[in-house]
Scaffold this motif. Structure first.
Motif, PDB file in Angstrom:
ATOM      1  N   ARG A  36       0.858  -1.191   0.000  1.00  9.37           N
ATOM      2  CA  ARG A  36       0.000   0.000   0.000  1.00  9.37           C
ATOM      3  C   ARG A  36       0.892   1.239   0.000  1.00  9.37           C
ATOM      4  NH1 ARG A  36      -4.488   0.087   4.536  1.00  9.37           N
ATOM      5  NH2 ARG A  36      -5.073  -1.779   3.340  1.00  9.37           N
ATOM      6  N   ASN A  81      -7.452   8.853   4.383  1.00  3.67           N
ATOM      7  CA  ASN A  81      -8.050   8.293   3.176  1.00  3.67           C
ATOM      8  C   ASN A  81      -8.842   9.417   2.524  1.00  3.67           C
ATOM      9  OD1 ASN A  81      -9.732   6.990   1.254  1.00  3.67           O
ATOM     10  ND2 ASN A  81      -9.614   5.078   2.399  1.00  3.67           N
ATOM     11  N   ARG A 110     -11.113   9.426   0.471  1.00  3.07           N
ATOM     12  CA  ARG A 110     -12.549   9.175   0.378  1.00  3.07           C
ATOM     13  C   ARG A 110     -13.285   9.744   1.588  1.00  3.07           C
ATOM     14  NH1 ARG A 110     -13.002   7.982  -4.933  1.00  3.07           N
ATOM     15  NH2 ARG A 110     -11.835   6.116  -5.509  1.00  3.07           N
ATOM     16  N   GLY A 120      -3.075   4.032  -3.017  1.00  4.05           N
ATOM     17  CA  GLY A 120      -3.391   2.834  -3.774  1.00  4.05           C
ATOM     18  C   GLY A 120      -2.799   1.600  -3.147  1.00  4.05           C
ATOM     19  N   GLU A 121      -3.084   0.469  -3.752  1.00  5.47           N
ATOM     20  CA  GLU A 121      -2.640  -0.823  -3.227  1.00  5.47           C
ATOM     21  C   GLU A 121      -2.490  -1.803  -4.380  1.00  5.47           C
ATOM     22  OE1 GLU A 121      -4.257  -2.283   0.742  1.00  5.47           O
ATOM     23  OE2 GLU A 121      -5.175  -3.705  -0.652  1.00  5.47           O
ATOM     24  N   GLU A 137      -5.715  10.300 -10.707  1.00  6.82           N
ATOM     25  CA  GLU A 137      -7.162  10.141 -10.655  1.00  6.82           C
ATOM     26  C   GLU A 137      -7.876  11.413 -10.200  1.00  6.82           C
ATOM     27  OE1 GLU A 137      -7.454   5.423  -9.365  1.00  6.82           O
ATOM     28  OE2 GLU A 137      -7.635   6.987  -7.842  1.00  6.82           O
ATOM     29  N   CYS A 187     -10.903  11.984  -7.863  1.00  7.40           N
ATOM     30  CA  CYS A 187     -11.585  11.149  -6.874  1.00  7.40           C
ATOM     31  C   CYS A 187     -13.072  10.999  -7.165  1.00  7.40           C
ATOM     32  CB  CYS A 187     -11.377  11.730  -5.484  1.00  7.40           C
ATOM     33  SG  CYS A 187      -9.664  11.660  -4.903  1.00  7.40           S
ATOM     34  N   THR A 246     -13.811   8.152  -9.761  1.00  8.59           N
ATOM     35  CA  THR A 246     -13.314   6.797  -9.549  1.00  8.59           C
ATOM     36  C   THR A 246     -13.965   6.164  -8.328  1.00  8.59           C
ATOM     37  OG1 THR A 246     -11.454   7.583  -8.206  1.00  8.59           O
ATOM     38  CG2 THR A 246     -11.088   7.365 -10.577  1.00  8.59           C
ATOM     39  N   LYS A 247     -13.881   4.851  -8.254  1.00  5.83           N
ATOM     40  CA  LYS A 247     -14.392   4.102  -7.123  1.00  5.83           C
ATOM     41  C   LYS A 247     -13.270   3.273  -6.512  1.00  5.83           C
ATOM     42  CE  LYS A 247     -19.072   3.756  -9.072  1.00  5.83           C
ATOM     43  NZ  LYS A 247     -20.153   2.836  -9.480  1.00  5.83           N
ATOM     44  N   GLY A 248     -13.528   2.707  -5.353  1.00  2.00           N
ATOM     45  CA  GLY A 248     -12.523   1.897  -4.690  1.00  2.00           C
ATOM     46  C   GLY A 248     -12.185   2.451  -3.331  1.00  2.00           C
ATOM     47  N   PRO A 249     -11.415   1.719  -2.544  1.00  3.17           N
ATOM     48  CA  PRO A 249     -11.115   2.156  -1.178  1.00  3.17           C
ATOM     49  C   PRO A 249     -10.173   3.348  -1.100  1.00  3.17           C
ATOM     50  CG  PRO A 249      -9.885   0.174  -1.716  1.00  3.17           C
ATOM     51  CD  PRO A 249     -10.826   0.415  -2.860  1.00  3.17           C
ATOM     52  N   CYS A 296      -7.946   6.729  -3.240  1.00  5.54           N
ATOM     53  CA  CYS A 296      -7.931   7.651  -4.378  1.00  5.54           C
ATOM     54  C   CYS A 296      -6.518   8.167  -4.579  1.00  5.54           C
ATOM     55  CB  CYS A 296      -8.889   8.820  -4.158  1.00  5.54           C
ATOM     56  SG  CYS A 296      -8.814  10.060  -5.482  1.00  5.54           S
TER      57      CYS A 296
END
Length: 231
Positions: free
Chosen positions: A66, A89, A91, A102-103, A138, A140, A143-146, A148
Motif C-alpha cells: 500500500r 483516506n 474518500r 493505492g494498493e 485520478e 476522486c 473513480t471508485k474503490g477504497p 484515491c
C-alpha cells in the motif's frame, strides 16, 4: 484481567486503530534505484516512482503493498507521521495531506527469480510491462474503490512510503519515506492558455485561408506565365 486488556488491544488493531510505525518491521530496500528518464519523469500533477521487484521481510509473508503519499511545505520538512492513524483516506478526508493512494499485490522474491523476460513482436499478443507507480492519476469524484490517487499540486514537494500488508490485510512493515519529489510549475503555461482563450479557433481559420489563398495565387501565376509563353 491482563488477557482481557490484551484481547481488546488486538481487537482494536483489527478494527483499524492506530499502529505505531516503530512497532512495524522497517525494510531498508531502495525503492528508487532506477535513474532512467522514464521513471524520473516529473509532471505538474503526477510523477512516477519505481516499485520493488520483490519484498522479503523476516517476520511475515507480504501479500500486498500500500503506497502512502505525504505533501510537504518544502523539501526539508519531515512527514511527522508516527502511526498509521495519521495517514488518511481521501474518500473520507478529502483535504488530507498524508494519505494512502493505492494498493497492489506483492511479488515474492522466489516468484521474481522465476520470472522470464522476453521480447515479443507479434500482432496477436500484447506485452505489458510494469515500470512503476504513477502518483497522481485520478479524479476522486470519477473513480471508485477504497483509495484515491488524486492529481497532485504543481510546484509542490511530496514523499512516498510503501507499507506492506500480510495475507490478513494487516499492516506489518514499511519502508522509509523517499527523498522529496517536486512537481513542475505550470503557472506560466496556464496563463498563456488564458490569454489566447477564444482566439485559437479564429487564428487557425485565418491561417488556413491565407495558406489556401497564397497557393491559388501561385497556381494562377504559373498558368499566366505558361499562356504568355505560348503566344
Amino acid at each position: 484481567m491482563k488477557w482481557t486488556v490484551l484481547l481488546c488491544l488486538v481487537s482494536s488493531l483489527g478494527l483499524g486503530w492506530a499502529v505505531p510505525l516503530e512497532g512495524l518491521e522497517k525494510l531498508t530496500l531502495d525503492f528508487f534505484p532506477n535513474n532512467s528518464m522514464l521513471l524520473t519523469t516529473t509532471l505538474s500533477t503526477n510523477f512516477i516512482v519505481n516499485i520493488p521487484k520483490c519484498v522479503s521481510p523476516s517476520k511475515f509473508s507480504p501479500a500486498k503493498v500500500r503506497i502512502a503519499i505525504a505533501q510537504l511545505p518544502d523539501a526539508t520538512s519531515p512527514t511527522g507521521v508516527t502511526d498509521t492513524e495519521q495517514i488518511g483516506n481521501l474518500r473520507k478526508t478529502p483535504q488530507a495531506t498524508v494519505y494512502f493512494a493505492g494498493e497492489f499485490n506483492s511479488v515474492s522474491c522466489r516468484v521474481a527469480r522465476d520470472l522470464l523476460v522476453m521480447d515479443m513482436d507479434d500482432s496477436q499478443y500484447e506485452l505489458i510491462t510494469v515500470i512503476g507507480f504513477q502518483v497522481g492519476a485520478e479524479f476522486c469524484r470519477q473513480t471508485k474503490g477504497p483509495f484515491c490517487n488524486q492529481l497532485l499540486k504543481p510546484s509542490t514537494f511530496y514523499r512516498v512510503n510503501f507499507f506492506l500488508l500480510d495475507d490478513k490485510s494487516e499492516i506489518r512493515g514499511h519502508t522509509d519515506w523517499s527523498p522529496a519529489i517536486q512537481t513542475r510549475n505550470v503557472t506560466n503555461y496556464e496563463s498563456a492558455d488564458v490569454v489566447f482563450e477564444g482566439r485559437a479557433g479564429g487564428m487557425i481559420v485565418i491561417t488556413i485561408l491565407v495558406s489556401v489563398g497564397g497557393f491559388v495565387l501561385v497556381v494562377a501565376l504559373i498558368v499566366a506565365v505558361a499562356l504568355s509563353n505560348k503566344k
